[in-house]
Design a protein around this motif. Structure first.
Motif, mmCIF file in Angstrom:
data_model
loop_
_atom_site.group_PDB
_atom_site.id
_atom_site.type_symbol
_atom_site.label_atom_id
_atom_site.label_comp_id
_atom_site.label_asym_id
_atom_site.label_seq_id
_atom_site.Cartn_x
_atom_site.Cartn_y
_atom_site.Cartn_z
ATOM 1 N N VAL A 150 -49.443 9.602 -4.113
ATOM 2 C CA VAL A 150 -48.601 10.636 -5.104
ATOM 3 C C VAL A 150 -48.506 11.286 -3.486
ATOM 4 C CG1 VAL A 150 -50.689 12.556 -4.744
ATOM 5 C CG2 VAL A 150 -48.560 12.603 -6.544
ATOM 6 N N ASP A 151 -47.320 11.714 -3.950
ATOM 7 C CA ASP A 151 -46.333 12.474 -2.512
ATOM 8 C C ASP A 151 -47.157 13.864 -1.432
ATOM 9 O OD1 ASP A 151 -43.161 11.337 -2.922
ATOM 10 O OD2 ASP A 151 -44.511 10.748 -2.609
ATOM 11 N N SER A 152 -48.267 14.566 -2.850
ATOM 12 C CA SER A 152 -48.308 15.531 -2.098
ATOM 13 C C SER A 152 -49.769 15.280 -1.417
ATOM 14 C CB SER A 152 -48.860 16.685 -3.037
ATOM 15 O OG SER A 152 -49.739 15.961 -4.336
ATOM 16 N N VAL A 153 -50.163 14.492 -1.066
ATOM 17 C CA VAL A 153 -51.242 14.187 -0.338
ATOM 18 C C VAL A 153 -50.917 12.793 0.355
ATOM 19 C CG1 VAL A 153 -52.704 14.103 -2.282
ATOM 20 C CG2 VAL A 153 -52.576 11.850 -1.931
ATOM 21 N N LYS A 154 -50.299 12.406 0.300
ATOM 22 C CA LYS A 154 -49.547 11.124 1.448
ATOM 23 C C LYS A 154 -49.776 11.949 2.761
ATOM 24 C CE LYS A 154 -46.889 8.554 -0.233
ATOM 25 N NZ LYS A 154 -45.477 8.180 -0.432
ATOM 26 N N GLY A 155 -50.491 10.607 4.042
ATOM 27 C CA GLY A 155 -50.594 11.249 5.246
ATOM 28 C C GLY A 155 -51.735 12.466 5.208
ATOM 29 N N ARG A 156 -52.213 12.665 4.254
ATOM 30 C CA ARG A 156 -53.695 13.402 4.194
ATOM 31 C C ARG A 156 -54.831 12.922 3.678
ATOM 32 N NH1 ARG A 156 -53.966 18.508 1.685
ATOM 33 N NH2 ARG A 156 -52.670 17.524 0.000
ATOM 34 N N PHE A 157 -54.672 11.694 2.739
ATOM 35 C CA PHE A 157 -55.525 11.485 2.257
ATOM 36 C C PHE A 157 -55.328 10.137 2.172
ATOM 37 C CE2 PHE A 157 -56.250 14.705 -2.072
ATOM 38 C CZ PHE A 157 -56.172 15.976 -0.720
#
Lengths: 108, 120
Positions: free
Chosen positions: B61-68
């Motif tokens: 999901v866009d809200s976690v991309k790059g962090r998860f």
């Protein structure tokens, strides 16, 4: 991005039929799955690929999908059906899975 | 009997990291897509990430991309979610769920979830 729209709440008397909708642009071209979630519990799959029922799910649960609306129908509603219900699709355009906002079914 | 058991949740400060695990049993783990779904307190379900059987495809999901980062170890029948740069809005119960054997499909088995709380 693709959006799934569900009514926040549906109320029905015991023994009657509950209809929960899931709206989306041309959702009839996608496969829709439905989940039941009771308070404090994990979701349970109740309908998959629009109309199929997993083993153990009563025949009272049925699904349909056409045009811009998918529908979960619960016949002869029982008190134990009171729960939140979510629709879910895989959007191939974005390679994202997504859920509708959920519908709280209240048995009067 | 199919079982999915999550672990690794807890309290973490904003900006911190956490690694969730999901131990799978009762089925051929390497044959199925796997998914993480989260649910913020009092809110609805939110899909977080998917991973293909061999790990060659992952989606977020866009809200976690790059962090998860979702990953899996088929030899250990385990699914993971590495969560970095955590924010208050990541506070949720995190469920692992089994997808399909051919495509992502429906989620037919779910774990009981593990609670992640991001707070100072």
């Amino acid at each position: 991005s693709y959006v799934l729209t569900q009514p926040p709440s549906v109320s029905v008397a015991p023994g009657k039929t509950a209809t929960i909708t899931c709206g989306g642009n041309n959702i009839g071209s996608k496969s829709v799955h439905w989940y039941q979630q009771k308070p404090g519990q994990a979701p349970v799959l109740v309908i998959y690929y629009d109309t199929d029922r997993p083993s153990g799910i009563p025949e009272r649960f049925s699904g349909s999908n056409s045009g811009n609306t998918a529908t979960l129908t619960i016949s002869r509603v029982e008190a134990g059906d009171e729960a939140d219900y979510y629709c879910q699709v895989w959007d191939t355009t974005s390679d994202h899975s997504l859920f509708g906002g959920g519908t709280k079914l209240t048995v009067l | 009997e199919v079982q999915l058991v999550e672990s690794g949740g807890g309290l973490v400060q904003p900006g911190g990291s956490l690694r969730l695990s999901c131990a799978a049993s009762g089925f051929t783990f390497s044959s199925y897509w796997m998914t993480w779904v989260r649910q913020a307190p009092g809110k609805g379900l939110e899909w977080a990430a998917n991973i293909k059987q061999d790990g060659s495809e992952t989606y977020y999901v866009d809200s976690v991309k790059g962090r998860f980062t979702i990953s899996r170890d088929n030899a250990k029948n385990s699914l993971y979610l590495q969560m970095n740069s955590l924010r208050a809005e990541d506070t949720a119960v995190y469920y692992c769920a089994r997808g399909g054997s051919i495509e992502v499909a429906s989620l037919d088995y779910w774990g009981q979830g593990t609670l992640v709380t991001v707070s100072a």
